[in-house]
Every structure is written in C-alpha cells, then in structure tokens.
Design a protein around this motif. Structure first.
Motif, short mmCIF file in Angstrom:
data_model
loop_
_atom_site.label_atom_id
_atom_site.label_comp_id
_atom_site.label_asym_id
_atom_site.label_seq_id
_atom_site.Cartn_x
_atom_site.Cartn_y
_atom_site.Cartn_z
N GLU A 130 23.01 39.61 101.52
CA GLU A 130 23.58 40.15 102.74
C GLU A 130 22.63 39.91 103.90
OE1 GLU A 130 26.49 40.99 103.02
OE2 GLU A 130 27.25 41.77 101.12
N SER A 131 23.10 40.21 105.11
CA SER A 131 22.36 39.80 106.31
C SER A 131 20.99 40.46 106.41
CB SER A 131 23.19 40.11 107.56
OG SER A 131 23.45 41.49 107.66
N THR A 132 20.89 41.73 106.01
CA THR A 132 19.59 42.41 106.11
C THR A 132 18.56 41.74 105.21
OG1 THR A 132 20.67 44.52 106.62
CG2 THR A 132 18.39 44.61 105.83
N ALA A 133 18.95 41.45 103.96
CA ALA A 133 18.03 40.79 103.03
C ALA A 133 17.66 39.40 103.53
CB ALA A 133 18.67 40.71 101.65
N ILE A 134 18.61 38.69 104.10
CA ILE A 134 18.35 37.35 104.61
C ILE A 134 17.34 37.40 105.76
CG2 ILE A 134 19.41 35.40 105.84
CD1 ILE A 134 21.95 35.98 104.16
N ASP A 135 17.50 38.38 106.65
CA ASP A 135 16.54 38.54 107.75
C ASP A 135 15.15 38.90 107.21
OD1 ASP A 135 18.54 37.99 109.53
OD2 ASP A 135 18.96 40.09 110.01
N THR A 136 15.12 39.80 106.22
CA THR A 136 13.83 40.19 105.64
C THR A 136 13.12 39.00 105.02
OG1 THR A 136 14.59 42.44 105.18
CG2 THR A 136 12.73 41.62 103.88
N LEU A 137 13.86 38.21 104.25
CA LEU A 137 13.26 37.05 103.61
C LEU A 137 12.76 36.05 104.65
CD1 LEU A 137 12.53 35.55 101.04
CD2 LEU A 137 14.83 34.52 101.06
N GLY A 138 13.48 35.91 105.74
CA GLY A 138 13.01 35.01 106.79
C GLY A 138 11.66 35.43 107.33
#
Length: 747
Positions: A514-522
C-alpha cells in the motif's frame, strides 16, 4: 417517454452521405432474417469452437512489474543460492500465548523441510516466532509463528497455494498448533481468482436484470428488453470467444480481472445503442410509417451517430496501447475489441430485429400513428440552459462544484493490496490479519535488503551496527539478519557462502503493497548508503527486493504511463469530435467538460475510499483504466447530444435548436446513462477491493456525466459560445433572424 429525435425522411436521404446511410439501412432491413440467424450461429460457434478467455493470475510481471526489484531478487539468489523472499506463509497464532513446544516444533519443522525430510513440493521454509529475542519489534510476544515457505516456482499460483495448504493441513493437526491459515501475495492472488470465478456469473446475471429493467421502464415494454437481451447475448458470447482465440493466437496475457469489466462494458454500450435505435423506431412509427420503412429511417438516422460514437470509445480504450506497462497493454486491445464487437452487433443485429418486430418491439404498449402536434412547452430547466444569463450561472455553479470535487484528487494514493483487497472471510485475509497482530502489518510481505562487498560477511560488528541503524529507521517495525534464526543460518540464508554478501529481512510497520509502505520503503532505500557509511562498511552495493519494492516499481511505471496515455486519449477523442462536428471550438469545451467531470469523479473517490473508509489508497490500475473509459464514454454522449443540436441548428436559431433537441436527447441519454451506470456500478458486487473501486468510479462518473455535464454544463456552454462553436465550418451561422420576422435558414 420519448427518445432522441430522428431527422425526417428527406433529411435522412439528403446529400451523398444521407443516401449512403439510407442505402445501408435498406440492405440491413432486406437481409434482416439472414443477419439474425447469422449472429445466433456466430454466438453458438464462438462458444463451442473458440477457446474461452483465460485470465492470468499467476504472473506478477503481467501486472507491470519489470523494474530493478526483479533484478535484485535474481542477484540475491545467485549470491546465496537460497531464496529469502517467500510469497506464501503459514500462520499460527494464539493471542493467549503459543506453548513453547509448539514454537520449537515450528522451528524444527522448518529445518526438516530445508533438509528434504518431507515428501512435499515445498523447497524450503523459514519459521519466525515472535519470541522476546527472536523479533524484538513484534507487537506481541510468544503468540505467533509465521513460517515462510518456498514452493516450486514452476507451479502456478493456485498449485503453489494448494501445496502449502496441504502441507499445513498434514502437519498442524492439533488444536494447540493454533493454525490460522496460509497467506502472502501468492495465496492472495489465488484467492482473488477463486472469488472472481465464484461471483462473476452472479454479477453478470444481476447486471443483465438491472439493465433490462431500465429498458423496460424506458419504453413501457416487455419486448424491448428482449431485443436488448438478444443483442447483448450475441455480443458477449462472440466477444469472449474471439478474445480467447486472439489471446491464444497472439500469446497475449489477458488479466483475470478483465472478464467482468468486458461484460459490463458490452452490456452498457449495446444497451445504450439499443435504446437509441428503439427511440428512433418509436418516433417513426408514431409518424405513421409502416414497419419496414420506420426501421429503415431509424437505421439511416442513428447508424452514423452510433458508428462514430462506437469508434470514439474503441479508439479511446485502444490508447492504452501506448503504455509501457504490460497490464495496460493487455487492457487496451481487449477493451477496444469489446467495443468494436458491440458496435458491429448494434448496427446490424439491432436494426434487423427492429425490422422484424416493428410495433411488436414495444409490446404490450400499442403504438398508434399520431398527427403532428404542437411542440410541448420546454421545461424550466431547458429554458434556463437556453438563456444566456441563467446559462452563465449554471456554468459557474457546475464548474465550481466539479472543480471543488476535482481538487480532492490531488490526494490520490496508489497501491496493490493483494491481501487487503480480499473479503475478511478468506483464509489469506484472516491469516494476514493474525500475523499482523502478532508481529506488524508488514510481516506478510517483508523486504529483502542485500549488502554486497568483498569480505563483508566477516565484518560482524559493522553488520550488527548497520542492522541496529536500519531497525531504528522510521516505519521499520523490525528485521531479521545474520545469526538470528537457526533454520535460516543452517542454509546460509543471511550470509553468502563466499562471504561477499549479507542480507536482512525488513518488516515495515504498515500494510505491505500500500501507499504508506511504499513511501516508507522509498525513504529507507534512500538512507541505505549513509547507513552503510556510518557503520564503516566501506563501499557496498545495496539491493532492495520484495513485494513492496515491486509495488513501488509498478506504481512508478504506471505514473510514467499516465501522461502518455492521457495525451493520446485526449488527442484521439478530440480528433474524432472535430471530424464528427466539423468544428474546432465545440470539441475543445466538450472535452474540457469531460476532463472536469473525470477530475470530480476521482476526487469523490478519494473522499469516499481514503477519507471516509480509511483505505490507504486505490488499486494502482483502477483510476487509469476508469479514466480512459470515462473520457471515451463522455465523448460518446457528446456525439449523441451535440449531434442532435447541430442537426436542429441547421434550420433554427441556436436557442430554438437547444429548446427542441435538448429535452429529447437528454431523455434518451438519461435512460442510456442509467443502464451504463448500473452495468458498471454492479461490479462492486464482487467482494474484491479493485471491483469496489471500479464500480464506484465508473458508476459515479457516468451519473455525473449524464446529469450534470450533459444535462446542464454542455447545453449552457453551447448557449454562451453560440454559433462560434462551429468555427471554422460556420455550420451554425446559417440562420439569421430578419428584422421583425422569424428565424429562417439561408439558402
């Protein structure tokens, strides 16, 4: 209820094109029985002899993943010769605590799988208990064990899931094992396919009943829905057969999610075109024409408009071909083929059926010839859109309202959410929820981070320092690295045998994909070089792999495709509007109104799903597929609505043309729009996240287009812009009002 107006016989036959279309109508009516029998035979043959449309659900690359995350995964396997990323996992959880013996058995079971002591298709396993020392960042202690398992990758998603479930069912038979289920992206994709297969026919039947009810109410007839049912049935059976054959011949992977959308699109557009043909036939019969002549005139009047509208939708959906994403390239041809098949059915089978039935198409209503009547007084709303002052107010209100809704689209977030899109009753969803409570939401799909440098495996202190710094990053719930899991260390899962690479399994504190996890990984990925430098690891190569990394790459590719697809779709729709209307000004504001309505639809979707329901984002492909469809269908209705105003404006003032054409075309478009909105909206019956989103976007988008854009905004814009709308052709400037007299047409 009256339908859209049809030109008189003389108008239908005026000029070369009028004569051409009337000739087509004569041939179609003359061959009516052959056409009906031919389509029935084609539908039967397609069902019996062509392969069914097979959707793919067992290949993540079909979703568009083609970025560096796959390369990182392959490189990691080369270095360690043992996979660390498992896309399936067995979950055991007891919120009151798992007995130590059960936790120990899970660890020993994983070691036995890695040593090949079981007769199973599983190639390896890594059990991770949430013990105090085993996973310090866990939300609970000693309640949960998640065992990552590796099935034979040559098996498809269904077969891999079955292998894991069979193993768990054989080994976890005692109540104390607290077996919850199997989860992960592979079981989730398999579960999506099973849910889709179990609901697709329910949705198809429900949608057919809904659109047939709308047709029946529109015409007060039981026979008119039968005409629609036969036409839609022929289109669906032929399209599914041809799509299956084309996909097999061209080795094209058609997404599994596409069948319900194909059926909904076919039901919608064929029903739309049936409504317009039926409206034309009813008008001609009321004028006193006999059955065959009424069918000819209706066919000659509406076939050009239906043809242009159908090609507009087909060309708009085909614009997805310019995308780099394999998913969108699969969407494009399938949707375009769907529309073209529906168009061919509409312009051949529907007129043939109407020619055979005549007045019987409106049974039990008895249509009788009516003498010419004085035109009814236009409604208050119609008069409002035809006056410049009130039209200006309506344009202002519509633009401000739609613009305010569209402004919310700036907050649109995208994700994949395989597991999160499933119903809560599915095993994969329940197991993921249990694992998230025992550890952290990201435990189902952890991220793999590889550090590669000569001799790095010997730098144990530095590696430990790097791990602690990585664990402290915002959004990281915990990680597992070298020396922390016996079952993994025994097979060299975290330190390469060469000593030139180490790796970590990182668990995020948010839902993976999901978008939150994707932002965190970035943010984590951007920080890796500095973390390695601070730990005195020297110059290292960092690799990031896993489902969240895949999702990040897919969404990045999708966003890059957005501009390309958007420009092509807008250009195609604009070009076809320019050709049909022979103008430049009107197509510009017509397309602008469709874009505004699309923006409002996306904004309302953000408000509903993200703000009201609290979702982390929308499924990545839904806004883009829905946008292309809504833009194309908006141009479709533009052609119907504005085309009739253009016809009336040849011999009337612009205001009189609006007063005559707007009520009649709006009524037909309203019925057609309701049928299309129902067809798309009922996709939400399928209990999967992407279909809830598609149903909402397409259903709400069509209703906005029909009741706001087409009924209020577009007629008001035509009033404000006036005859300049037809520039440079001057088609709307032929009418002049003599001093003290009525408007008349220039010769």
């Amino acid at each position: 209820m009256t339908g859209a107006p049809a030109p008189a016989e003389g108008e239908a036959r005026r000029g070369f094109m009028g004569t051409l279309w009337y000739g087509y109508a004569r041939v179609t009516v003359a061959l009516r029985w052959f056409i009906v029998v031919g389509w029935v035979a084609a539908a039967v043959a397609a069902t019996l002899f062509l392969p069914p449309m097979q959707g793919t659900v067992d290949d993540i690359e079909a979703l568009g993943a083609n970025d560096a995350s796959f390369e990182a995964e392959r490189r990691s396997l080369e270095l360690f010769e043992f996979p660390l990323l498992a896309r399936a996992a067995i979950v055991q959880r007891n919120p009151d605590g798992l007995p130590p013996l059960v936790q120990a058995e899970a660890v020993m079971r994983g070691i036995a799988v890695n040593q090949g002591k079981y007769e199973t298709e599983l190639l390896g396993a890594i059990p991770v208990p949430n013990t105090e020392g085993g996973f310090p960042g866990a939300a609970e202690k000693n309640t949960t064990v998640i065992t990552y398992v590796f099935a034979n990758p040559e098996l498809n998603f269904f077969e891999q899931t079955r292998a894991v479930e069979d193993f768990a069912a054989e080994q976890l038979t005692d109540a104390s094992d607290a077996y919850v289920g199997v989860t992960g992206s592979i079981p989730a994709r398999a579960a999506q396919g099973l849910v889709l297969n179990s609901y697709v026919h329910i949705v198809e039947v429900t949608t057919v009943l809904a659109v047939l009810t709308i047709v029946a109410l529109t015409f007060g007839s039981l026979a008119a829905p039968a005409v629609t049912l036969v036409s839609v049935g022929a289109a669906v059976f032929v399209t599914l057969g041809v799509s299956g054959w084309a996909g097999q011949r061209m080795n094209v992977a058609i997404p599994a999610d596409l069948r319900p959308l194909i059926v909904a699109l076919l039901l919608g557009i064929v029903t739309d075109y049936c409504i317009f043909y039926l409206s034309g036939l009813r008008t001609r019969l009321r004028e006193g024409h006999d059955r065959l002549e009424a069918a000819r005139l209706a066919t000659a009047s509406y076939t050009p408009i239906v043809t242009v509208a159908g090609f507009t939708v087909a060309a708009g959906t085909a614009s997805l071909l310019v995308a780099e994403s394999p998913l969108f390239r699969g969407f494009g041809p399938a949707l375009a083929l769907t529309v073209l098949t529906g168009l061919v059915v509409a312009v051949t089978l529907v007129p043939a059926l109407l020619a055979i039935l005549g007045r019987a198409a409106f049974w039990p209503r008895n249509l009788v010839a009516e003498p010419a009547k004085v035109r009814e007084r236009p409604s208050l709303l119609t008069r409002a859109v035809a006056r410049r002052g009130s039209a200006f107010v309506l344009v202002l209100v519509c633009v401000v309202g739609l613009g305010a809704a569209a402004y919310q689209a700036r907050n649109l977030d995208l994700g994949l959410g395989f597991v999160q899109s499933l119903p809560e009753t599915t095993s994969a969803q329940r197991a993921a929820d249990a694992a998230g409570k025992g550890f952290a939401p990201g435990i189902v799909s952890p991220t793999e981070i590889v550090l590669e440098a000569p001799g790095i495996g010997e730098k144990t202190d530095e590696i430990a320092q790097f791990g602690e710094a990585l664990r402290a990053q915002p959004g990281v719930a915990g990680l597992v690295g070298p020396g922390e899991l016996r079952a993994a260390d025994d097979v060299g899962a975290f330190t390469a045998e060469s000593g030139d690479a180490v790796r970590f399994l990182v668990v995020l504190d948010s839902t993976p994909l999901e978008s939150t996890a994707i932002d965190t990984l970035g943010r984590v990925e951007a920080a890796l070089p500095q973390l390695a430098a601070d730990a005195n690891l020297g110059e290292v190569t960092t690799l990031v792999a896993g489902d969240t990394a895949l999702a990040s790459g897919i969404i990045a590719d999708t966003s890059n495709d957005l501009l390309r697809i958007g420009l092509v779709a807008l250009a195609v729709n604009l070009l076809l509007l320019v050709i049909f209307l022979r103008a430049l000004v009107a197509p510009l504001y017509l397309l602008a109104s469709s874009v505004l309505a699309l923006g409002a639809t996306l904004g309302l979707s953000v408000l509903f799903f993200q703000d009201f329901l609290g979702h982390d984002g929308l499924t990545f492909y839904v806004p883009f597929a829905a946008s292309v469809l809504l833009l194309s269908l908006g141009s479709d209705y533009n052609i119907f609505a504005v085309g009739h105003v253009w016809q009336e404006a040849r011999n009337r003032s612009m205001r009189d043309a609006l007063l005559v054409a707007t009520p009649e075309s709006t009524r037909a478009i309203t019925s057609a729009g309701l049928a299309l909105a129902a067809s798309f909206g009922l996709l939400a019956v399928i209990p999967l996240g992407p279909f809830h989103e598609l149903g909402f976007l397409l259903g709400v988008g069509i209703l906005i287009d029909v009741f706001i854009v087409r009924a209020l905004l577009v007629p008001s814009l035509i009033t404000l812009v006036g005859p300049v709308s037809s520039w440079p052709s001057g088609r709307l400037q032929r009418v002049r009002r003599p001093r003290g007299g009525r408007a008349r047409a220039d010769s």
